[in-house]
Scaffold this motif. Structure first.
Motif, PDB file in Angstrom:
ATOM      1  N   UNK A 360       7.812   5.146  -9.703  1.00 52.13           N
ATOM      2  CA  UNK A 360       6.932   5.272  -9.041  1.00 52.13           C
ATOM      3  C   UNK A 360       7.025   4.757  -7.319  1.00 52.13           C
ATOM      4  N   UNK A 361       7.147   2.884  -7.954  1.00 54.79           N
ATOM      5  CA  UNK A 361       7.528   2.151  -7.444  1.00 54.79           C
ATOM      6  C   UNK A 361       6.606   0.884  -7.474  1.00 54.79           C
ATOM      7  N   UNK A 362       5.426   0.534  -6.257  1.00 52.51           N
ATOM      8  CA  UNK A 362       4.989  -0.052  -7.017  1.00 52.51           C
ATOM      9  C   UNK A 362       3.532  -0.261  -6.804  1.00 52.51           C
ATOM     10  N   UNK A 363       2.918  -1.303  -6.444  1.00 54.53           N
ATOM     11  CA  UNK A 363       1.510  -0.873  -6.826  1.00 54.53           C
ATOM     12  C   UNK A 363       0.792  -0.669  -5.606  1.00 54.53           C
ATOM     13  N   UNK A 364       0.470   0.986  -5.600  1.00 60.66           N
ATOM     14  CA  UNK A 364      -0.083   1.438  -4.769  1.00 60.66           C
ATOM     15  C   UNK A 364      -0.470   2.576  -4.688  1.00 60.66           C
ATOM     16  N   UNK A 365      -1.721   2.429  -5.561  1.00 57.58           N
ATOM     17  CA  UNK A 365      -2.456   3.754  -5.812  1.00 57.58           C
ATOM     18  C   UNK A 365      -3.131   4.551  -4.871  1.00 57.58           C
ATOM     19  N   UNK A 366      -2.180   4.684  -3.283  1.00 57.85           N
ATOM     20  CA  UNK A 366      -2.828   5.391  -1.893  1.00 57.85           C
ATOM     21  C   UNK A 366      -2.980   6.910  -1.931  1.00 57.85           C
ATOM     22  N   UNK A 370      -5.123  10.352  -3.265  1.00 57.01           N
ATOM     23  CA  UNK A 370      -4.374  11.197  -2.110  1.00 57.01           C
ATOM     24  C   UNK A 370      -4.472  12.770  -3.227  1.00 57.01           C
ATOM     25  N   UNK A 371      -3.581  12.741  -3.607  1.00 60.24           N
ATOM     26  CA  UNK A 371      -3.529  14.659  -4.552  1.00 60.24           C
ATOM     27  C   UNK A 371      -5.146  14.350  -5.071  1.00 60.24           C
ATOM     28  N   UNK A 372      -5.345  13.751  -5.569  1.00 55.96           N
ATOM     29  CA  UNK A 372      -6.819  13.619  -6.187  1.00 55.96           C
ATOM     30  C   UNK A 372      -7.763  14.176  -5.525  1.00 55.96           C
ATOM     31  N   UNK A 373      -7.791  13.454  -4.520  1.00 54.22           N
ATOM     32  CA  UNK A 373      -8.577  14.332  -3.156  1.00 54.22           C
ATOM     33  C   UNK A 373      -8.495  15.426  -2.911  1.00 54.22           C
ATOM     34  N   UNK A 374      -7.287  15.808  -2.786  1.00 54.36           N
ATOM     35  CA  UNK A 374      -6.894  17.276  -2.256  1.00 54.36           C
ATOM     36  C   UNK A 374      -7.451  18.385  -2.884  1.00 54.36           C
TER      37      UNK A 374
END
Length: 412
Positions: A360-366, A370-374
């Motif tokens: 999924x790429x580098x370390x970026x939990x955003x 965001x999916x969990x928040x939605x």
């Protein structure tokens, strides 16, 4: 003065005939011609132009809306959890070396303040961890960073430099380069003078063309990072071991096509001002200017290519080295940084970042968050609307009375 009476314009067939002073009908040829022009502007009597195409308009009812909320939550929650989990598997640590000049003279070491470094490792082994330290060599202008890698970093391993409060997205900065010049063309002085590279287009002292011209090239990052050295190798034959990283393959695909060796003669060009100053060094140090055989070649310097792709945010990182073949063993490392790049002028900081990647790429939990928040918001709204519908249900109208559900004149 006689009163003026506004002339009524014919807008439809009923406006053509008007009442005269005696109450009779009077026709105006001008109004008739105006009517004809108006009718000619009417859209054609087709289903498309008269907006009679068949369409589907959903009727929102609790039976359709409430399951949709729960379905969104059911789909987005696991996607967000997966993205967040694999993002957390990425190992990354950052060391801010902006104030390394305040460190004691080498070989003495001083612990770096805790606010200057950040470790984000998912399998951190505290027994193999020591806080990072630094030392400074004034004669060589080098900063020695000693840091621990508590657990092995699996390939690929990336080394970045990170800058803060640096606005590469400024409009004048982004436009300040000449693409033809970077493609190797000997762009004329008249073309460069007063163009996009202004004010770094023509050298005031010599009157020669600045190559490469513009603000971006003049401010290129010129700190250098040696390969990290693993100290005190356990069970090894030698005392120290260098973890070799490559400076090739750090640009995006297709970036090389934008840069070619120049066609300029050394007598026609001068380096950018910062490349000849006191802080100039490495591949961007030309204190004596250009000479035949020493002209800067942008097609052979991937660090320059990386810098020329401007960042969109004031805090950014750019790739400097990578190792795609070998993991980075756990242990205590020494990274020697040649400090050439000033950041105090724009009140910024500079850091070195080691990182791995996942699918999924580098370390970026955003993205995962965001999916969990939605998903959480959708489920919450679904529960609220369900409770509202059960406690105080609203009587729905009969959809058979809608105009498009009514039978036409033929009973259909």
């Amino acid at each position: 003065m006689a009163p003026f009476r506004r002339k009524v314009r014919a807008t439809d067939a009923g406006d053509v005939t008007r009442k005269g002073p005696d109450g009779g009908d009077s026709s105006d040829n001008g109004d008739v011609s105006g009517l004809k022009k108006f009718t000619q502007r009417k859209p054609a009597n087709t289903a498309f132009k008269q907006q009679r195409l068949k369409a589907w308009q959903p009727i929102l009812t609790p039976r359709t809306v409430l399951p949709t909320f729960f379905l969104i939550g059911l789909v987005f929650a696991p996607i967000g959890a997966v993205l967040y989990y694999f993002s957390q598997q990425v190992n990354e640590f950052t060391i801010d070396y902006t104030d390394c000049r305040t460190a004691p003279a080498s070989p003495q070491q001083q612990q770096i303040p805790t606010s200057k470094y950040d470790y984000q490792l998912h399998d951190k082994n505290t027994s193999n961890y020591q806080p990072p330290t630094w030392s400074w060599d004034e004669a060589a202008r080098t900063c020695d960073l000693y840091f621990s890698v508590p657990a092995q970093l699996d390939a690929s391993v990336f080394l970045y430099y990170k800058l803060t409060n640096y606005y590469q997205n400024h409009r004048r900065y982004v436009k300040s380069f000449d693409s033809d010049q970077l493609l190797g063309k000997a762009v004329s002085r008249s073309t460069i003078d007063g163009g996009e590279c202004k004010p770094l287009d023509i050298d005031d002292a010599s009157g020669k063309i600045i190559y490469p011209c513009g603000l971006i090239a003049n401010s290129v990052f010129n700190d250098t990072f040696a390969d990290p050295v693993l100290l005190n190798v356990a069970g090894g034959d030698s005392q120290n071991q260098t973890y070799v990283m490559s400076e090739r393959g750090i640009v995006w695909p297709g970036e090389r096509d934008k840069y070619k060796p120049t066609s300029y003669s050394a007598n026609d060009i001068v380096p950018p001002p910062f490349w000849t100053g006191a802080g100039a060094g490495g591949a961007f140090g030309f204190p004596q200017g250009y000479s035949n055989g020493t002209i800067f070649d942008p097609s052979d310097n991937e660090h320059f290519m990386v810098w020329m792709r401007t960042a969109g945010l004031p805090t950014f990182r750019k790739l400097y080295k990578r190792n795609d073949a070998e993991p980075m063993p756990a242990g205590r490392y020494l990274l020697r940084v040649t400090d050439n790049y000033p950041v105090a002028m724009f009140k910024g900081t500079k850091s070195v970042v080691f990182s791995t990647v996942s699918w999924v790429g580098g370390r970026n939990p955003f993205l995962g968050l965001a999916y969990i928040a939605v998903a959480a918001l959708s489920v919450l709204l679904g529960l609220i609307f369900t409770a509202r519908h059960l406690i105080r249900p609203r009587k729905l109208g009969d959809m058979s009375f809608l105009s498009w559900n009514q039978p036409d004149s033929h009973g259909r």
